[in-house]
Design a protein around this motif. Structure first.
Motif, PDB file in Angstrom:
ATOM      1  N   CYS A 285       0.851  -1.188   0.000  1.00  0.00           N
ATOM      2  CA  CYS A 285       0.000   0.000   0.000  1.00  0.00           C
ATOM      3  C   CYS A 285       0.892   1.246   0.000  1.00  0.00           C
ATOM      4  CB  CYS A 285      -0.876  -0.021   1.245  1.00  0.00           C
ATOM      5  SG  CYS A 285      -1.876   1.450   1.460  1.00  0.00           S
TER       6      CYS A 285
ATOM      7  N   HIS B 178       0.334   4.002   1.291  1.00  0.00           N
ATOM      8  CA  HIS B 178       0.246   4.818   2.503  1.00  0.00           C
ATOM      9  C   HIS B 178       1.450   4.522   3.401  1.00  0.00           C
ATOM     10  CE1 HIS B 178      -1.665   5.727   6.616  1.00  0.00           C
ATOM     11  NE2 HIS B 178      -1.189   6.841   6.110  1.00  0.00           N
ATOM     12  N   LEU B 179       1.444   3.359   4.043  1.00  0.00           N
ATOM     13  CA  LEU B 179       2.568   3.018   4.920  1.00  0.00           C
ATOM     14  C   LEU B 179       3.138   1.633   4.639  1.00  0.00           C
ATOM     15  CD1 LEU B 179       1.388   4.511   8.337  1.00  0.00           C
ATOM     16  CD2 LEU B 179       3.042   5.457   6.722  1.00  0.00           C
ATOM     17  N   GLY B 180       2.779   1.071   3.493  1.00  0.00           N
ATOM     18  CA  GLY B 180       3.433  -0.160   3.061  1.00  0.00           C
ATOM     19  C   GLY B 180       2.783  -1.461   3.474  1.00  0.00           C
ATOM     20  N   CYS B 181       1.577  -1.455   4.003  1.00  0.00           N
ATOM     21  CA  CYS B 181       0.895  -2.713   4.346  1.00  0.00           C
ATOM     22  C   CYS B 181       0.530  -3.486   3.077  1.00  0.00           C
ATOM     23  CB  CYS B 181      -0.397  -2.432   5.108  1.00  0.00           C
ATOM     24  SG  CYS B 181      -0.148  -1.932   6.809  1.00  0.00           S
TER      25      CYS B 181
ATOM     26  N   CYS C 111      -6.927  -1.924   1.674  1.00  0.00           N
ATOM     27  CA  CYS C 111      -5.832  -2.080   2.637  1.00  0.00           C
ATOM     28  C   CYS C 111      -6.436  -2.155   4.040  1.00  0.00           C
ATOM     29  CB  CYS C 111      -4.858  -0.912   2.535  1.00  0.00           C
ATOM     30  SG  CYS C 111      -3.507  -1.073   3.710  1.00  0.00           S
TER      31      CYS C 111
ATOM     32  N   CYS D 140      -4.985  -1.818   6.924  1.00  0.00           N
ATOM     33  CA  CYS D 140      -4.318  -1.046   7.992  1.00  0.00           C
ATOM     34  C   CYS D 140      -5.034   0.259   8.333  1.00  0.00           C
ATOM     35  CB  CYS D 140      -2.869  -0.780   7.615  1.00  0.00           C
ATOM     36  SG  CYS D 140      -1.876  -2.280   7.661  1.00  0.00           S
ATOM     37  N   HIS D 141      -5.273   1.098   7.320  1.00  0.00           N
ATOM     38  CA  HIS D 141      -5.899   2.402   7.604  1.00  0.00           C
ATOM     39  C   HIS D 141      -7.028   2.702   6.633  1.00  0.00           C
ATOM     40  CE1 HIS D 141      -1.564   2.512   8.720  1.00  0.00           C
ATOM     41  NE2 HIS D 141      -2.081   2.853   9.890  1.00  0.00           N
ATOM     42  N   GLY D 142      -7.464   1.678   5.925  1.00  0.00           N
ATOM     43  CA  GLY D 142      -8.673   1.831   5.119  1.00  0.00           C
ATOM     44  C   GLY D 142      -8.499   2.434   3.733  1.00  0.00           C
ATOM     45  N   SER D 143      -7.298   2.446   3.185  1.00  0.00           N
ATOM     46  CA  SER D 143      -7.171   2.941   1.806  1.00  0.00           C
ATOM     47  C   SER D 143      -7.837   1.979   0.836  1.00  0.00           C
ATOM     48  CB  SER D 143      -5.698   3.122   1.425  1.00  0.00           C
ATOM     49  OG  SER D 143      -5.155   4.244   2.068  1.00  0.00           O
TER      50      SER D 143
ATOM     51  N   PRO E  44      -6.178   7.249   3.267  1.00  0.00           N
ATOM     52  CA  PRO E  44      -5.047   8.182   3.347  1.00  0.00           C
ATOM     53  C   PRO E  44      -3.931   7.955   2.319  1.00  0.00           C
ATOM     54  CG  PRO E  44      -4.815   6.488   5.013  1.00  0.00           C
ATOM     55  CD  PRO E  44      -6.101   6.191   4.296  1.00  0.00           C
TER      56      PRO E  44
HETATM   57  S1  FES Z   1      -0.879   1.248   5.070  1.00  0.00           S
HETATM   58 FE1  FES Z   1      -2.564   1.030   3.767  1.00  0.00          FE
HETATM   59  S2  FES Z   1      -3.953   2.495   4.462  1.00  0.00           S
HETATM   60 FE2  FES Z   1      -2.255   2.734   5.762  1.00  0.00          FE
END
Ligand code: FES
Length: 181
Positions: free
Chosen positions: A112, A114-117, A130, A132-135, A147
């Motif tokens: 992802c 955003h932060l790599g999930c 994703c 982790c934070h809903g992207s 995000p």
């Molecule tokens: S790592 Fe995917 S939304 Fe934050």
């Protein structure tokens, strides 16, 4: 008189000898420097060249194109070997492959932006999600929600003899611009 003679002896004997010594000292220093430089150049090249080559990444066969259903993204796993300086690292990676109606294939990095999930494909709503934070991303990798600062990262890919080849790269997460690591 003797004082004068002593100065004369000292001055007469030391100047030419001192000059010769100085000259040979310089010659020796220069010769040693040249020899050292001649040895150092290939040695430095030998030491540095693997480090310079470390960004070379190979094409990796991630599977048959037949494994990828039309319009239904598929996660393909592969083992890749990366030369990092003197070290060879083997690691298992995954990519997301999307086959288009025109036969073209897009391959996305599995991280992802955003932060790599790691994200997954939700076939019911036809979106990448994703956890982790809903992207949320559409099938083309564009950000739909959340995000993530940029679309999913595309990887270089090509098709040869029905096989999908990919160059696995990693990109810095959390930035609007694409920055390769
Ligand atoms: S790592 Fe995917 S939304 Fe934050």
């Amino acid at each position: 008189m003797s004082e004068h003679q002593g100065e004369g002896d000292e001055g007469g004997a030391s100047t030419p000898v001192g000059t010769r010594r100085t000259f040979f000292g310089w010659v020796t220093t220069v010769a040693a420097g040249l020899i050292g430089f001649g040895l150092a150049v290939p040695l430095v090249g030998y030491v540095i060249s693997p480090a310079l080559k470390r960004r070379e990444r190979p094409w990796v066969d991630v599977g048959s194109l037949e494994e990828v259903p039309l319009g239904d993204p598929k996660q393909l796993d592969h083992v890749t070997t990366i030369q990092d300086g003197y070290l060879k690292n083997q690691s298992q990676k995954a990519v997301w492959a999307v086959k288009r109606p025109d036969g073209q294939v897009s391959v996305f990095s599995p991280m992802c932006t955003h932060l790599g999930c790691g994200y997954r494909w939700d076939g019911d709503v036809k979106q990448f999600k994703c956890p982790c934070h809903g992207s949320v991303f559409d099938i083309d990798g564009k950000v739909v929600a959340g995000p993530a600062p940029r679309p999913l990262d595309l990887l270089p890919s090509k098709i040869e003899n029905g096989r999908l080849l990919v160059v696995f790269k990693e990109f810095k997460p959390g930035t609007k611009d694409i920055v390769e690591l």
